[in-house]
Write a protein that holds these residues in place. Structure first.
Motif, PDB file in Angstrom:
ATOM      1  N   UNK A 169      -7.791 -41.043  61.318  1.00 34.01           N
ATOM      2  CA  UNK A 169      -7.524 -39.606  61.218  1.00 34.01           C
ATOM      3  C   UNK A 169      -8.801 -38.787  61.168  1.00 34.01           C
ATOM      4  N   UNK A 170      -9.768 -39.253  60.395  1.00 31.81           N
ATOM      5  CA  UNK A 170     -11.038 -38.525  60.307  1.00 31.81           C
ATOM      6  C   UNK A 170     -11.757 -38.517  61.654  1.00 31.81           C
ATOM      7  N   UNK A 171     -11.743 -39.665  62.335  1.00 35.11           N
ATOM      8  CA  UNK A 171     -12.371 -39.730  63.659  1.00 35.11           C
ATOM      9  C   UNK A 171     -11.652 -38.847  64.661  1.00 35.11           C
ATOM     10  N   UNK A 172     -10.319 -38.791  64.572  1.00 35.68           N
ATOM     11  CA  UNK A 172      -9.540 -37.957  65.490  1.00 35.68           C
ATOM     12  C   UNK A 172      -9.870 -36.483  65.298  1.00 35.68           C
ATOM     13  N   UNK A 173      -9.977 -36.037  64.052  1.00 35.74           N
ATOM     14  CA  UNK A 173     -10.295 -34.628  63.811  1.00 35.74           C
ATOM     15  C   UNK A 173     -11.702 -34.300  64.317  1.00 35.74           C
ATOM     16  N   UNK A 174     -12.645 -35.175  64.092  1.00 32.73           N
ATOM     17  CA  UNK A 174     -14.006 -34.926  64.571  1.00 32.73           C
ATOM     18  C   UNK A 174     -14.038 -34.823  66.092  1.00 32.73           C
ATOM     19  N   UNK A 175     -13.282 -35.680  66.766  1.00 28.60           N
ATOM     20  CA  UNK A 175     -13.245 -35.643  68.232  1.00 28.60           C
ATOM     21  C   UNK A 175     -12.592 -34.352  68.726  1.00 28.60           C
ATOM     22  N   UNK A 176     -11.500 -33.961  68.104  1.00 28.09           N
ATOM     23  CA  UNK A 176     -10.799 -32.746  68.528  1.00 28.09           C
ATOM     24  C   UNK A 176     -11.677 -31.510  68.324  1.00 28.09           C
ATOM     25  N   UNK A 177     -12.401 -31.451  67.208  1.00 30.58           N
ATOM     26  CA  UNK A 177     -13.259 -30.296  66.958  1.00 30.58           C
ATOM     27  C   UNK A 177     -14.433 -30.242  67.929  1.00 30.58           C
ATOM     28  N   UNK A 178     -14.842 -31.386  68.419  1.00 33.20           N
ATOM     29  CA  UNK A 178     -15.960 -31.421  69.361  1.00 33.20           C
ATOM     30  C   UNK A 178     -15.529 -31.035  70.775  1.00 33.20           C
ATOM     31  N   UNK A 179     -14.311 -31.428  71.196  1.00 31.57           N
ATOM     32  CA  UNK A 179     -13.938 -31.320  72.598  1.00 31.57           C
ATOM     33  C   UNK A 179     -12.876 -30.285  72.920  1.00 31.57           C
ATOM     34  N   UNK A 180     -12.006 -29.955  71.966  1.00 32.00           N
ATOM     35  CA  UNK A 180     -10.790 -29.246  72.345  1.00 32.00           C
ATOM     36  C   UNK A 180     -10.604 -27.895  71.642  1.00 32.00           C
ATOM     37  N   UNK A 181     -11.665 -27.260  71.217  1.00 32.86           N
ATOM     38  CA  UNK A 181     -11.533 -25.969  70.537  1.00 32.86           C
ATOM     39  C   UNK A 181     -11.623 -24.812  71.530  1.00 32.86           C
ATOM     40  N   UNK A 182     -11.158 -23.665  71.081  1.00 35.35           N
ATOM     41  CA  UNK A 182     -11.253 -22.457  71.898  1.00 35.35           C
ATOM     42  C   UNK A 182     -12.708 -22.141  72.215  1.00 35.35           C
TER      43      UNK A 182
END
Length: 570
Positions: free
Chosen positions: A477-490
């Motif tokens: 879960x922690x790795x998933x959030x870090x990846x999402x914040x790096x690649x998929x933000x506005x």
């Protein structure tokens, strides 16, 4: 910079595909000016109105794709001949060998047929501009007969030769609908001819105005696709008659080929879409993958309190429809219950149309059959191991609350483009179990478990593995959030498009030069970054000589250069 944003069934309407993404893009690029050219999908969408528009949207022009009123245009003999020739060329390009392969998938388009399609498309557009419209001609007997001759001609593909009269009538009607943008009055010098760049928010009908702006005025075209229209056609019409389905697929394929050939740059939302684009003729040097931007803020609270989740609950969130394969999920959960008797499954979502409502009822009935002795029905939370719920109520006010309600988020789809729901779960720092479809693997990387689609046993084993290992869930879960914040933000998405706009304009000749007092174009007078704050952009102030007193004090200086550098100096 003035951007012509081209949409179909989305922005600025309050309901529609990709509307939220376009709104975030426009608001994030406040230093640019936007003209929105929108194609609507229906009367209901138009009646719901627009979203509030930011001040950088200077103009909105709309046109309906659903209106079938007669345009009242009557062609003379010469115009009828022009139409017959162009439409026959278009039909021949659709029926000829070279795009559709025997297996039903996309094939390589030959250069000759691609040129023929382009010539026919722009011939029809020029006729529409000269005569005032095409709809009546596209619905005429001349069009149907031209399509029939192309299907019966030597060299036509087998699917075209097998088309019957009802098939031809259906195809002609669909082509008329698809080609309606050719008849719009958007292509004058004070319309799309006045923008610096056209940005099509999808393929298909939305890209046609951009192609015509490039054809008539040389306006560069940027195409963003989060779902390739040809792929969507195959998915949405799997059971339609073979001949119409193949002819319409050929049209979508030819249009995609011409779009990618004319576009200055192409921005797929994921590698899965990029492969389809390259198969349809997109050159690799033109392609920039830009992941869709999503707002992470609504999910921050769920991410910061993962310990509040029920450690025995699986959660599925999304639109209920057959492609989500909830049947396999329910069978998988039956196996999970045999291994973990305390496990629960919460299905959170609303049905997608009448088909989705029927599918939801089927799934509720299946849940009652699979767990007959555990509760009176599959509806009440807390009584049955499977619950069917919707967000907006006291139990689950938001989607973030839905993801936070469980320890593991499950995606069981058999068809998926970019899995936005999965990214939302990643923002919530949830461990995920997903099927290997679409761009799922690209989205999650190594931060979740992936199993084959339509495999309930594999899905169950992965879910059990995470339910039994809380440390692994927390780590993933922690790795998933870090990846999402790096690649998929506005912010990531807006920054990427800001750079792409500047890249395209830097390689485009200036079409609207700014003259000085004698009328000579000023080189560098219209920089690509036209709204950068600072005194140096004020060309009305007197220039100070280099090295003089004003230079040391930072006075604005007007750039000078030989006239030969004005071309392309933006």
């Amino acid at each position: 910079m003035r951007i012509g944003l081209l949409t179909e069934g989305g922005y600025p309407y309050a309901s529609g595909e990709a509307g939220l993404w376009c709104d975030r893009l426009v608001r994030g690029l406040e230093q640019h000016e936007f003209d929105v050219y929108a194609l609507s999908r229906g009367a209901q969408q138009e009646s719901e109105g627009w979203v509030p528009l930011p001040p950088q949207v200077s103009r909105v022009r709309t046109a309906p794709l659903w209106d079938t009123e007669d345009d009242g245009v009557v062609y003379g003999r010469r115009a009828r001949r022009r139409f017959a020739d162009s439409y026959a060329e278009l039909a021949t390009a659709l029926c000829a060998t070279g795009f559709q392969d025997p297996s039903g998938g996309p094939g390589e388009a030959s250069g000759t047929e691609a040129d023929r399609f382009a010539s026919a498309l722009y011939g029809l557009a020029e006729l529409a501009r000269d005569e005032g419209g095409l709809p009546a001609a596209l619905r005429s007997e001349t069009a149907v007969r031209a399509l029939e001759r192309a299907c019966r001609a030597p060299g036509a593909q087998r699917f075209a030769r097998e088309a019957r009269v009802p098939d031809l009538l259906a195809v002609a009607a669909r082509l008329e609908h698809a080609l309606r943008p050719l008849s719009l009055d958007w292509y004058e010098a004070d319309g799309l001819g006045d923008v610096d760049l056209c940005h099509a928010a999808s393929g298909g009908a939305a890209v046609l105005p951009g192609l015509l702006a490039a054809h008539f005025h040389g306006v560069p075209l940027l195409v963003t696709e989060y779902g390739v229209r040809l792929r969507t056609h195959y998915l949405r019409e799997p059971d339609s008659p073979a001949a119409p389905r193949a002819l319409l697929a050929a049209f979508q394929g030819r249009l995609a080929t011409e779009t990618y050939r004319r576009a200055a740059l192409i921005t797929p939302g994921n590698t899965h879409a990029r492969r389809w684009q390259e198969r349809c003729g997109a050159e690799r040097h033109k392609v920039r993958t830009v992941h869709p931007g999503m707002d992470a803020a609504p999910f921050a609270e769920a991410a910061e309190a993962p310990e509040c989740a029920d450690p025995h609950t699986l959660v599925w969130v999304g639109a209920v429809e057959p492609a989500k394969d909830l049947v396999s999920l329910l069978h998988a959960f039956a196996e999970v219950r045999r291994e973990e008797p305390g496990a629960r499954l919460r299905i959170v979502g609303t049905p997608a149309g009448p088909e989705g409502a029927a599918y939801l009822a089927h799934c509720q009935g299946l849940a009652a059959q699979l767990f007959p002795d555990e509760a009176d029905g599959p509806h009440a939370v807390g009584d049955n191991p499977v619950s069917f719920e919707q967000t907006g109520g006291p139990e689950l006010p938001t989607r973030a609350d839905a993801y936070a309600a469980g320890a593991v988020v499950v995606l069981s789809s058999v068809v998926e483009g970019f899995p936005a729901g999965l990214v939302e779960a990643m923002f919530c720092a949830r461990a995920t179990v997903s099927t290997d479809v679409g761009a799922v693997v690209e989205a999650i990387g190594g931060t979740g478990l992936v199993v084959p689609p339509r495999n309930p046993r594999a899905l169950a084993e992965a879910c059990v593995a995470l339910l039994r290992d809380p440390e692994r869930r927390e780590r993933l879960g922690a790795a998933a959030r870090a990846r999402a914040l790096e690649l998929f933000t506005v912010e990531q998405n807006v920054t990427a498009f800001h750079g792409i706009y500047l890249e395209i304009l830097s390689r485009t000749p200036v079409r609207h030069p700014v003259p000085d007092d004698p009328g000579v174009p000023l080189p560098f007078a219209v920089p690509a970054e036209a709204h950068v704050p600072g005194r140096w952009t004020d060309t009305t102030a007197p220039a100070a000589p280099r090295g003089g007193p004003g230079w040391a004090k930072g006075a604005p200086v007007r750039a000078t250069a030989p006239a030969s550098v004005g071309e392309g100096a933006r």
